[in-house]
Motif scaffolding. Structure first.
Motif, PDB file in Angstrom:
ATOM      1  N   PHE A   1       2.217  -1.078  -1.797  1.00 44.17           N
ATOM      2  CA  PHE A   1       0.916  -1.679  -1.477  1.00 44.17           C
ATOM      3  C   PHE A   1      -0.049  -1.459  -2.626  1.00 44.17           C
ATOM      4  O   PHE A   1      -0.087  -0.383  -3.215  1.00 44.17           O
ATOM      5  CB  PHE A   1       0.316  -1.035  -0.216  1.00 44.17           C
ATOM      6  N   ALA A   2      -0.860  -2.484  -2.907  1.00 43.61           N
ATOM      7  CA  ALA A   2      -1.930  -2.304  -3.894  1.00 43.61           C
ATOM      8  C   ALA A   2      -3.179  -1.759  -3.200  1.00 43.61           C
ATOM      9  O   ALA A   2      -3.972  -1.027  -3.792  1.00 43.61           O
ATOM     10  CB  ALA A   2      -2.245  -3.623  -4.580  1.00 43.61           C
ATOM     11  N   ASP A   3      -3.332  -2.097  -1.934  1.00 41.25           N
ATOM     12  CA  ASP A   3      -4.538  -1.712  -1.190  1.00 41.25           C
ATOM     13  C   ASP A   3      -4.198  -0.624  -0.166  1.00 41.25           C
ATOM     14  O   ASP A   3      -3.424  -0.853   0.773  1.00 41.25           O
ATOM     15  CB  ASP A   3      -5.073  -2.944  -0.456  1.00 41.25           C
ATOM     16  N   PRO A   4      -4.784   0.555  -0.336  1.00 37.50           N
ATOM     17  CA  PRO A   4      -4.445   1.644   0.599  1.00 37.50           C
ATOM     18  C   PRO A   4      -4.810   1.316   2.041  1.00 37.50           C
ATOM     19  O   PRO A   4      -4.119   1.770   2.954  1.00 37.50           O
ATOM     20  CB  PRO A   4      -5.270   2.821   0.069  1.00 37.50           C
ATOM     21  N   LEU A   5      -5.879   0.537   2.251  1.00 35.52           N
ATOM     22  CA  LEU A   5      -6.256   0.187   3.618  1.00 35.52           C
ATOM     23  C   LEU A   5      -5.200  -0.692   4.256  1.00 35.52           C
ATOM     24  O   LEU A   5      -4.927  -0.603   5.457  1.00 35.52           O
ATOM     25  CB  LEU A   5      -7.624  -0.503   3.624  1.00 35.52           C
ATOM     26  N   ALA A   6      -4.589  -1.560   3.436  1.00 34.77           N
ATOM     27  CA  ALA A   6      -3.500  -2.403   3.946  1.00 34.77           C
ATOM     28  C   ALA A   6      -2.313  -1.544   4.342  1.00 34.77           C
ATOM     29  O   ALA A   6      -1.648  -1.777   5.358  1.00 34.77           O
ATOM     30  CB  ALA A   6      -3.091  -3.423   2.876  1.00 34.77           C
ATOM     31  N   LEU A   7      -2.011  -0.531   3.506  1.00 37.93           N
ATOM     32  CA  LEU A   7      -0.914   0.385   3.855  1.00 37.93           C
ATOM     33  C   LEU A   7      -1.188   1.071   5.184  1.00 37.93           C
ATOM     34  O   LEU A   7      -0.314   1.157   6.051  1.00 37.93           O
ATOM     35  CB  LEU A   7      -0.729   1.422   2.750  1.00 37.93           C
ATOM     36  N   ILE A   8      -2.408   1.543   5.330  1.00 34.81           N
ATOM     37  CA  ILE A   8      -2.744   2.253   6.573  1.00 34.81           C
ATOM     38  C   ILE A   8      -2.606   1.331   7.779  1.00 34.81           C
ATOM     39  O   ILE A   8      -2.144   1.742   8.843  1.00 34.81           O
ATOM     40  CB  ILE A   8      -4.179   2.832   6.487  1.00 34.81           C
ATOM     41  N   ALA A   9      -2.961   0.088   7.584  1.00 38.77           N
ATOM     42  CA  ALA A   9      -2.921  -0.861   8.701  1.00 38.77           C
ATOM     43  C   ALA A   9      -1.525  -1.412   8.981  1.00 38.77           C
ATOM     44  O   ALA A   9      -1.263  -1.966  10.044  1.00 38.77           O
ATOM     45  CB  ALA A   9      -3.873  -2.029   8.402  1.00 38.77           C
ATOM     46  N   SER A  10      -0.609  -1.220   8.058  1.00 41.83           N
ATOM     47  CA  SER A  10       0.702  -1.870   8.151  1.00 41.83           C
ATOM     48  C   SER A  10       1.542  -1.355   9.323  1.00 41.83           C
ATOM     49  O   SER A  10       1.573  -0.167   9.623  1.00 41.83           O
ATOM     50  CB  SER A  10       1.471  -1.637   6.838  1.00 41.83           C
ATOM     51  N   ASP A  11       2.290  -2.306   9.922  1.00 41.52           N
ATOM     52  CA  ASP A  11       3.196  -1.947  11.013  1.00 41.52           C
ATOM     53  C   ASP A  11       4.347  -1.071  10.545  1.00 41.52           C
ATOM     54  O   ASP A  11       4.993  -0.388  11.336  1.00 41.52           O
ATOM     55  CB  ASP A  11       3.798  -3.225  11.628  1.00 41.52           C
ATOM     56  N   ARG A  12       4.627  -1.110   9.234  1.00 41.56           N
ATOM     57  CA  ARG A  12       5.725  -0.279   8.718  1.00 41.56           C
ATOM     58  C   ARG A  12       5.382   1.208   8.712  1.00 41.56           C
ATOM     59  O   ARG A  12       6.241   2.027   8.452  1.00 41.56           O
ATOM     60  CB  ARG A  12       6.016  -0.643   7.257  1.00 41.56           C
ATOM     61  N   VAL A  13       4.112   1.500   8.884  1.00 42.10           N
ATOM     62  CA  VAL A  13       3.650   2.877   8.683  1.00 42.10           C
ATOM     63  C   VAL A  13       3.175   3.493   9.991  1.00 42.10           C
ATOM     64  O   VAL A  13       2.283   2.975  10.641  1.00 42.10           O
ATOM     65  CB  VAL A  13       2.499   2.888   7.648  1.00 42.10           C
ATOM     66  N   GLN A  14       3.802   4.636  10.331  1.00 44.55           N
ATOM     67  CA  GLN A  14       3.375   5.351  11.530  1.00 44.55           C
ATOM     68  C   GLN A  14       2.425   6.499  11.227  1.00 44.55           C
ATOM     69  O   GLN A  14       1.636   6.909  12.052  1.00 44.55           O
ATOM     70  CB  GLN A  14       4.603   5.923  12.266  1.00 44.55           C
TER      71      GLN A  14
END
Lengths: 324, 324, 324, 324
Positions: free
Chosen positions: C51-64
Motif C-alpha cells: 500500500f502507498a497509503d497507510p490509511l488504505a492499509l488500515i481500512a483494507s479487508d486483507r488486514v485484521q
C-alpha cells in the motif's frame, strides 16, 4: 627505630587499631594505651603503659604519635591536645561534631604551620576505591561527570537518630566523593523515602559533576558499599566484594558481612601502615583536618535540608594554603 | 623485641620479601642480607649487614631467622645449613630439585626433632584459597570429591624447558590440592596438547577424590589461576581476581596481570606476617619440609609420565610423625 | 487460521517487526505492508499487498491487525485511524508527541469502550525486567522503595536535540518504572551535567517510592541499560547483559552492543508473539494507550523542568476505568 | 502456506515441542499428534488429528514433517519410517540405542541420497554455545586446544543406571564438543569418583585437542551446564546462566533451575524455528543422523571403558560424503 604509638580508646575500632599496630604494621610499637574502662586497658596492655587520662598519654615522653579512637564527642579536644604537644595523630572520623569545632582545629593546625592530623577516612586506602581513582586519574574513563554511591547497612544501631544517617554514614560518602573527583560539593538535594530511610542525596560539585548517593540504614540484606564513577569515555565501579563464589541449594553467589569491619579490614590495615610511614617520613598523607572539616560542614548543611524539597547551596569557606 | 631476619637472594622474589619485611610486616627487623651481586646488596642494605657468603649470614649472631630466596639450585644446601644452625627459615619453593635431596632435608629435620623450615607455598595464605578451604572444612559443600585447577601463564620464560611446566608451575597445584583436600595423590594421568602445552593432569587421591589440573604455560591472555572445589552438596570457587570493573570501548570487564606477583602479593604479605609470628611463638605453620618433599616427589613422577598414555601410580613413602 | 497483519513503516524497527512476524512469531501472516519508500516496500513484499497509503492499509479487508512503525509524528493519526476501523494495533512508542494528542487517543478508545491499542514499550517483555517484577511481586525483596535506572547510549544520533533525551529515551524509563513499581510519579527533579549530558532525574511516586534515573546520551563505551530495584528486605537487579565471557589480551569480560536492537531483540520478539496471541484471544496486554499517554505527559513536564533547580509536581489527570 | 507437522510422543519434551510449534514458531501448523496415552492426546489435540499408531501418522497425507519425541527405544524405528516415507523429521536424542542401529539409519539415509533427519541436540542452538563457537570460528581466541565441560544434574532420576550418565547425559557433551571444535574424538580416558559419580572423562580429538568433561549426576545444588573453550590466544566461556541478580539475607547471587528445561528453553525454541525454516528451504541444518550415530558410538565405547584405568582408542568408521 620504630615509632612509639599511644592508642586512646579501646572499643571496637580502637581494639582493631591496636591489633593492626601489633600484628600487621611495620615500624611501630605500642608504648601506651588508654581507655575509660581501666580493666579493659589492663587486659590489652601487653607491656604498654596504661594511662587513665588521655591528655597525660598525649603529653607522655613514651609517646611519639597518637591514635584517637575514643568516643566521637572527645575527638576534637584530643586532636587539639595533640596539636598543642606537636604530636602527629590518626584521629577516627568525625573530626568534630560541629562546623565551629572543626574550624577551630583547622585554625590551630594552620597556626602551627604543619599538618599533624590525619582523619580516619579509611576508604581512601581501600583497594577498590584506590583502583577507581587510579583509573580516573589515568584517563581510562575520560573526564568524570557522575558518581553513583550506594551505602547500605543491614540495620541501624538502636542509638541511631535520623540525622546520623548523614553525620555518621553519609560523611564517608562526602569524603570519598571529594577524593575521587578532586572537587568540592556546592549544592545538595535530598529525597527521602517514607519513614526517612533510605535517603537519596544528589550533590553538584564545583566542577559541575553530579554525585548521587543512596544511604539506606536498614537495608536488611547485609552491609554493602558500592560506587560507580561515570566518565565521558567509560565507567569504573567496584566489583562484588567477594574472593570466592559458592554453589549450593539452587543458589550461586557469595555472602555479605553484617557490618563494615570485614569489608574495610584491608583499608584499615593499609591506612595504618601508611600512617606510620608518613609520620616517620614527615610527609602528611590521607584525609587532612581540612577534609575532616569539610565532611562535617557538608553533613551539617545536608541535615538542615532533610525536611525541605529544594536544592541547598553549600558553603565551605576558603581552603587554607596548608591544605593546598 | 623484634625478630632479626637475614634475607638470602635479592632477585624479584627476594627483593619483594625484603620490602614486605620492612614495610608491611610487624615484629621483624632485617639485620642482614646477601646476594651474588654485591653491589645490588649494598644498594638495598639500609643499615643491614651485607654478607657475601650466605652460610656466613646463616651462622651470624645478628640473624635469628632466615629467608631463602636465592636461585632454586641453592635452596637445599641453605636449608640444611639453617637446620645445622638450629635457625628457622622461610625457604622459597621448591625445597629441592630431586626426591633424594628433599628426603635428606626431611630426615635432617626429623633427626633434629622440631620443625624449623617453612616452604614458600604462599597460596596457602591467599584469601581465596583460604576461603575455599574454610568452606570445605565447615561442611558448606559436603564432602569434596573433585577439584578443578587452572594454572595459566601469559608466556613461559625463555629458559623454560618442558618438564618445568611440572616442576616449576604444577608443584603449586600439587601443594594446594593436598592442602585443600587434606589428602595425598596416588595416581596421575597426563594428557598433552600438540607442542606439549597445555598439559591436562588428572590425579586421584588416597580418599578417592579426583584432581584435574590444566597447566598452560603460554596462555597469552594473562596470568590466571583458578580453582573450583566440587563437593557432594555444592561447590566453591575463586571469584574473578578483580576489585573493580570497567566499561570502555564496547567492553565490560577487568584486566589480568602479566605474572604472578600482583595476583599473589597479598598472599606473600600474609605469609610473611604469619611466618614472623610463628617463629616468635615457636609454633610451626605453613607448608612444612614434608610438604616440600611431597611436591617434589610427585612432580618428579609426573615428569616421568609425560610421554606415556597410562595412569601412573605415585609413591610418597611414609610420613614421619613430626609432620602429623 | 492465522492473524492477517499489516505493517506500516519499514525502517529499522518496522523491518525488524516484519522479520519477527515472518520468522519468529506463531499464528500471524503479513498480508499488507506500507512505506513512504515504495521501492523498499516492493523489495520486502514477499507476496504481501503493498500500500502507498497507510490509511488504505488500515481500512483494507486483507488486514485484521496493524503494526505502526512509521515516523513518530504519524503515530497519533494512524492510531486514531485504527480505532476508527475497530482494528487492534501495536503502535511503536511514543504514542503521540504531545499531551493533548495522547489524550485525544485515550478519549477515543474510552469512547469505543475496549482496548485496541498496545504501545511498543517492549521492555515489559524483556526477560530481565520480567524477572525483576516477578521478584518484587513475589515478595522476594520486601516492599520496593527505590529504583535505580541507568540508560546509556553510545552516542546520540545527529538529529537529537536536548529534550529528546527525555522524550525519546527517558520515556522508556518512565514506563518501565511505573510498571515495575505499580505506581505513578508525582514529582520530578532534574540535575544536569555540564553540556546537558548526562541527566540525573529523580522522581517520587504516589506510593512515596524514589526513582533515580541516569540518562546519558553520549556514554561512548556502548549501549547499556541497567536497573536495580531496592526493597525493604533485599534488592534485585539486571545481571550483565552477556551469555559468554572472554579472556584475551590481559582482559576478562564481554562486549556491549552499539545500540538497543541487540540488547532488546528478545523483548521485541516476545512482545510480538504476545501481541498476536492477545489479539487472537481479545485480551489486551502490554502497555495501553493510557500508559502511552502517561509517558508523554510526564516527559513533557520533565522537559519543562530541564532548566530549573526545583522539584516539579507532576499532574497526570484521572485514569479512566477502561485502564484499571 | 505453513508446514504441516505431526508430533509423536507428548511427554515432557513432546508437550514442550507441541507448545513451541503452536505458540512460538513461525510457519508451522500442528496437523496430527500421537501418544501412547490416547486420552492425553485427545486433551492436547486442539483440532489436530489424533493417531493411535505413529506409523500411520508418519504415512498420513496430513503430515509433511514429523517431530519424534516418543520414548528413546522407539526413535530408531520411527526415524527409519520417516526415511521410508521421504518425510523430514526432528528426532529427539538419542538417535538409537546401539551403534549397529544408528549405523542402519545412517545407511538408509545415505541410500536415499539426501538428509531428512535432524537429531535434537538442541545445545547447538543455545545462544551461549553459539557465541562460543562464533568466537572460536572468528579467531577471537586463536586455535582452540582445550575444552572444559561441566555437566551437573541436581539428582539422577530413579531409573538411572550407571552407564546412563554416559549414554543419556555425556552424549550431549560428545555432540557439542565435536560441534564446537570441528573435530572427532579419538581416545577417551575415564576417572571415577567413589560410588561412580562424578565421572571425569578426558578425550583427545583428531586435531590433538583435549576435551575434559565432568559429569556429575547428583550434584544436588542444581542443574548446571558450563563450558570453557581454551584457545592459543584466549578463552571463551559461558557466563553464569542468569538475567537478574538478587541481594537478600546476607547473600548475593542467582538461582539455578532444578532441571534442564528452563536452562535450555530458548535453545529448544530456536531449534524448532530453525528446523521449520530448514525444512521449508530444503537445506538441512542442526545435528545430522551421522552426528547422532557418532554420539552413540563414542558413548558405547566410553561405557566399555568405565571400569578400566587405561586410555581407550575410539573408532568411528568413515564419514559418508552426504555428511561432509
Amino acid at each position: 627505630m620504630t615509632l612509639a604509638v599511644g592508642v586512646i580508646g579501646l572499643g571496637v575500632m580502637g581494639a582493631e587499631h591496636l591489633r593492626l599496630l601489633r600484628e600487621e604494621t611495620a615500624g611501630a610499637t605500642v608504648t601506651a594505651i588508654c581507655d575509660a574502662d581501666g580493666e579493659r586497658a589492663g587486659r590489652l596492655a601487653q607491656g604498654a603503659a596504661v594511662f587513665a587520662d588521655p591528655l597525660a598519654l598525649i603529653a607522655s615522653d613514651r609517646v611519639q604519635a597518637v591514635v584517637i579512637a575514643s568516643p566521637d564527642a572527645t575527638h576534637a579536644g584530643l586532636a587539639l591536645a595533640c596539636l598543642a604537644q606537636g604530636k602527629p595523630a590518626l584521629c577516627e572520623k568525625p573530626l568534630a561534631a560541629t562546623t565551629a569545632e572543626s574550624l577551630r582545629i583547622v585554625e590551630a593546625e594552620v597556626a602551627l604551620g604543619r599538618r599533624l592530623l590525619q582523619i580516619g577516612y579509611m576508604r581512601r586506602f581501600d583497594p577498590a576505591y584506590v583502583e577507581m581513582k587510579h583509573a580516573a586519574d589515568a584517563g581510562m574513563i575520560g573526564d568524570p561527570v557522575l558518581l553513583h554511591n550506594v551505602h547500605r547497612n543491614a540495620a541501624a544501631p538502636d542509638w541511631f537518630t535520623g540525622p546520623m544517617a548523614v553525620t555518621n554514614s553519609f560523611v564517608h560518602e562526602i569524603d570519598i566523593s571529594r577524593w575521587l573527583l578532586g572537587a568540592d560539593p556546592v549544592t545538595a538535594t535530598v529525597h527521602t523515602a517514607p519513614g526517612g530511610d533510605p535517603l537519596l542525596i544528589t550533590m553538584e560539585t564545583d566542577k559541575g559533576q553530579l554525585v548521587s548517593t543512596e544511604v539506606f540504614m536498614n537495608a536488611r540484606y547485609g552491609y554493602h558499599v558500592h560506587a560507580q564513577l561515570v566518565g565521558r569515555a567509560g565507567t569504573v565501579q567496584m566489583a562484588q566484594p567477594a574472593v570466592t563464589l559458592t554453589n549450593g541449594s539452587l543458589h550461586h553467589g557469595h555472602t555479605y558481612p553484617e557490618n563494615w569491619v570485614p569489608r574495610f579490614r584491608d583499608a584499615y590495615r593499609i591506612q595504618m601502615n601508611d600512617w606510620v610511614r608518613s609520620v616517620a617520613s614527615g610527609k602528611a598523607a590521607g584525609a587532612s583536618a581540612w577534609d575532616g572539616y569539610v565532611a562535617t560542614v557538608v553533613a551539617e548543611q545536608v541535615v538542615s535540608a532533610l525536611q525541605g524539597a529544594a536544592r541547598v547551596n553549600l558553603s565551605l569557606g576558603a581552603r587554607p594554603d596548608l591544605y593546598a
